[in-house]
Design an enzyme around this catalytic site. Structure first.
Site, short mmCIF file in Angstrom:
data_model
loop_
_atom_site.label_atom_id
_atom_site.label_comp_id
_atom_site.label_asym_id
_atom_site.label_seq_id
_atom_site.Cartn_x
_atom_site.Cartn_y
_atom_site.Cartn_z
CG HIS A 43 -8.56 -15.30 -12.30
ND1 HIS A 43 -8.29 -13.96 -12.13
CD2 HIS A 43 -9.60 -15.57 -11.48
CE1 HIS A 43 -9.13 -13.44 -11.24
NE2 HIS A 43 -9.94 -14.41 -10.83
CG ASP A 55 -0.26 -15.47 -19.12
OD1 ASP A 55 -1.00 -15.72 -18.16
OD2 ASP A 55 0.85 -14.89 -19.01
P1 ADQ Z 1 -0.44 -14.96 -13.06
O1 ADQ Z 1 -0.13 -16.19 -13.82
O2 ADQ Z 1 0.14 -14.86 -11.72
O3 ADQ Z 1 -2.02 -14.73 -12.96
P2 ADQ Z 1 -0.04 -12.22 -14.30
O4 ADQ Z 1 -1.32 -11.85 -14.93
O5 ADQ Z 1 1.14 -11.81 -15.11
O6 ADQ Z 1 0.12 -13.78 -14.04
O7 ADQ Z 1 0.05 -11.53 -12.88
C1 ADQ Z 1 1.22 -11.55 -12.13
C2 ADQ Z 1 1.17 -10.43 -11.11
O8 ADQ Z 1 2.26 -10.66 -10.21
C3 ADQ Z 1 1.36 -9.07 -11.73
O9 ADQ Z 1 0.45 -8.18 -11.14
C4 ADQ Z 1 2.81 -8.71 -11.40
O10 ADQ Z 1 2.99 -7.34 -11.12
C5 ADQ Z 1 3.08 -9.51 -10.15
N1 ADQ Z 1 4.50 -9.93 -10.13
C6 ADQ Z 1 5.13 -10.69 -11.03
N2 ADQ Z 1 6.41 -10.88 -10.67
C7 ADQ Z 1 6.59 -10.21 -9.53
C8 ADQ Z 1 7.71 -10.00 -8.64
N3 ADQ Z 1 8.90 -10.57 -8.86
N4 ADQ Z 1 7.52 -9.27 -7.57
C9 ADQ Z 1 6.31 -8.72 -7.30
N5 ADQ Z 1 5.25 -8.87 -8.08
C10 ADQ Z 1 5.37 -9.61 -9.17
C11 ADQ Z 1 -3.21 -15.46 -13.33
C12 ADQ Z 1 -3.29 -15.86 -14.80
C13 ADQ Z 1 -3.09 -14.64 -15.68
C14 ADQ Z 1 -4.12 -13.57 -15.33
C15 ADQ Z 1 -4.16 -13.32 -13.84
C16 ADQ Z 1 -5.31 -12.40 -13.44
O11 ADQ Z 1 -2.31 -16.85 -15.11
O12 ADQ Z 1 -3.20 -14.98 -17.05
O13 ADQ Z 1 -3.79 -12.36 -16.00
O14 ADQ Z 1 -4.29 -14.53 -13.11
O15 ADQ Z 1 -6.53 -12.90 -13.89
#
Ligand code: ADQ
Length: 470
Positions: A162, A370
């Protein structure tokens, strides 16, 4: 089963965490599109999810949630420190994200990583029915493919990373670099978010193991590993449906009113991680207030930062720095009852998050690096009104697809400030055109399509054509 239904092979998923969280009444599925996409598929195929409950020393018996069998893997409190917070999140995480922070390379942490990976492999070997499909997820479990193949060569094994896979020049710093590459080469299909991750991995395999590679297929003594690119997505329909709900619309208006009905709401939503560039974005906002290009009476910022990995020192430092910056900016530019930066160090519910996306006129997604960034996709999916501007770092995987965003190099502070001004001042017509482009793009591929593509490729993996000698 009716005659029209195709029997499906049982699928087993392994991830560090089980897809559930504890509630007052027992267990419930964790929020998030990935879990929503994979659970029904597991249920229909009679599959199992193998992972940790999230509680140290929790040796729970197998149980099931919403008809899906869950197989817990116990991790001790000491291993949480060494394998999870240590090797995974203080060693691999920074290294795989452009070495944005110094990695810790510690042989006790490595030993714990090997031991936990072996435990996952043993659990999978004991659980998987003959000839089934196993799909392993992410950087915490990179040794599992090889360990599992050694025990069960009847299985078809897939792995999806990921996060980014770093360039060889960085990856080669890792004392256990060859072991990691060998571990991953245990699979039949190895998936990355971006073409760059696939290319970086192949180069590392060539440099470290003199791997024989043709057309993204790596030759191993016993099998071939196909390297593929599978950009992950979100549950687009779920986001759109929630965004269209009456309660969401009401909440969106309420949020804007509470913010003092500013002309422009700038929004950031991230895990509080140093890779996400939160501080940089706050500094850019402050510089624009200072220069007068933004006006605290008309432009307000909301930054939601989800608590994460609080036991790791780099994360504690990052939190202090962000909270210091928020305090500094508010001290300088806020008015009584009207802060210019609204900062929430909280995990929000899905509905609240979608209402916030709808309330945001300009979404700032500015990571230094990311894997994908789902927030960028969620913002576009939530903007069923066809308006709103996404400012997106070139260093997020999502930038490959979301080319109608205002793309920016976040390392360049002038460019970042300029991108924010461009977004804030953008004419309505251009905003709508760009948002239409973003929404068209995310409609093309949701998380279900992503999982289907990975699994159908994995299903075909044993039938890969023999490689012609060149
Ligand atoms: P993350 O680094 O966790 O994931 P991201 O892809 O942005 O990053 O996903 C975060 C998720 O958490 C989103 O679905 C968002 O809605 C949720 N979220 C964020 N802040 C929140 C809050 N305060 N309350 C509730 N929900 C919240 C890792 C990798 C990424 C990759 C994903 C999936 O680092 O690059 O996109 O896995 O493969």
């Amino acid at each position: 089963m009716t005659a029209t239904e195709t029997p499906r092979q049982p699928i087993i998923i392994a991830a560090n965490r089980l897809p559930v969280m504890r509630t007052d009444d027992g267990w419930a599925p964790s929020p998030g599109g990935l879990v929503r996409a994979l659970l029904p598929m597991l249920r229909d195929s009679g599959g199992t999810w193998v992972g940790w409950t999230g509680e140290p020393d929790d040796a729970a018996e197998p149980f099931s949630v919403e008809g899906v069998d869950l197989q817990p893997v116990a991790i001790s409190a000491e291993e949480v420190g060494l394998y999870y917070e240590g090797f995974s999140n203080d060693g691999l995480w920074p290294l795989y994200h452009d070495a944005l922070r110094e990695s810790t390379y510690d042989s006790d942490q490595w030993d714990a990583y090997v031991a936990v990976n072996q435990r996952f492999a043993d659990a999978l070997a004991a659980t998987a029915e003959p000839n089934s499909i196993v799909w392993i997820h992410d950087y915490q479990l990179q040794l599992v493919p090889k360990m599992l193949r050694e025990q069960r060569d009847d299985l078809t094994i897939g792995f999806f990373l990921h996060i980014p896979f770093p360039p060889f020049e960085l990856f080669s710093r890792l004392p256990w670099r060859s072991e990691i590459v060998e571990g991953l080469l245990g699979c039949d299909l190895l998936g990355f978010q971006r073409p760059m991750g696939a290319t970086n991995f192949i180069r590392s395999a060539q440099e470290l193991l003199q791997a024989d590679v043709h057309d993204r297929i790596i030759e191993n003594p016993s099998h071939q590993t196909l390297v593929g690119v599978f950009p992950i997505s979100i549950d687009v329909a779920e986001v759109e449906e929630t965004a269209a709900g009456r309660l969401t619309r009401q909440r969106m208006s309420q949020i804007r009113a509470r913010l003092g009905d500013p002309e422009v709401v700038l929004l950031g939503v991230d895990r509080l991680d140093y890779t996400k560039g939160i501080g940089l974005r706050l500094e850019a906002f402050a510089a624009l207030l200072e220069s007068g290009e933004l006006d605290p009476e008309r432009h307000v910022m909301v930054q939601v930062a989800t608590p994460t990995r609080e036991g790791v020192e780099h994360y504690q430092d990052e939190r202090h720095e962000i909270e210091r910056l928020v305090g500094e900016i508010n001290g300088r530019y806020s008015r009584i009852g009207l802060p210019v930066v609204h900062y929430l160090y909280q995990t929000l519910g899905f509905e609240e998050l979608i209402a916030l996306y709808r309330a945001g006129d300009v979404m700032l997604v500015t990571p230094f690096r990311d894997g994908m960034n789902l927030v960028a996709k969620e913002y576009a999916a939530a903007h069923i009104d066809g308006d709103g501007v996404l400012v997106l770092s070139e260093f997020a995987g999502a930038a490959d697809e979301l080319t109608d965003a205002v793309l920016v190099n976040p390392h360049d502070d002038n460019a970042l400030q300029q991108a924010i001004v461009t977004a804030v001042e953008m004419h309505r017509r251009e905003r709508r055109e760009r948002m239409a482009g973003l929404r068209e793009q995310i409609q093309k591929s949701d998380v279900q399509g992503w999982a289907d593509r990975f699994l159908s490729q994995l299903n075909a993996a044993p039938e890969l054509p023999p490689i012609a000698n060149t």
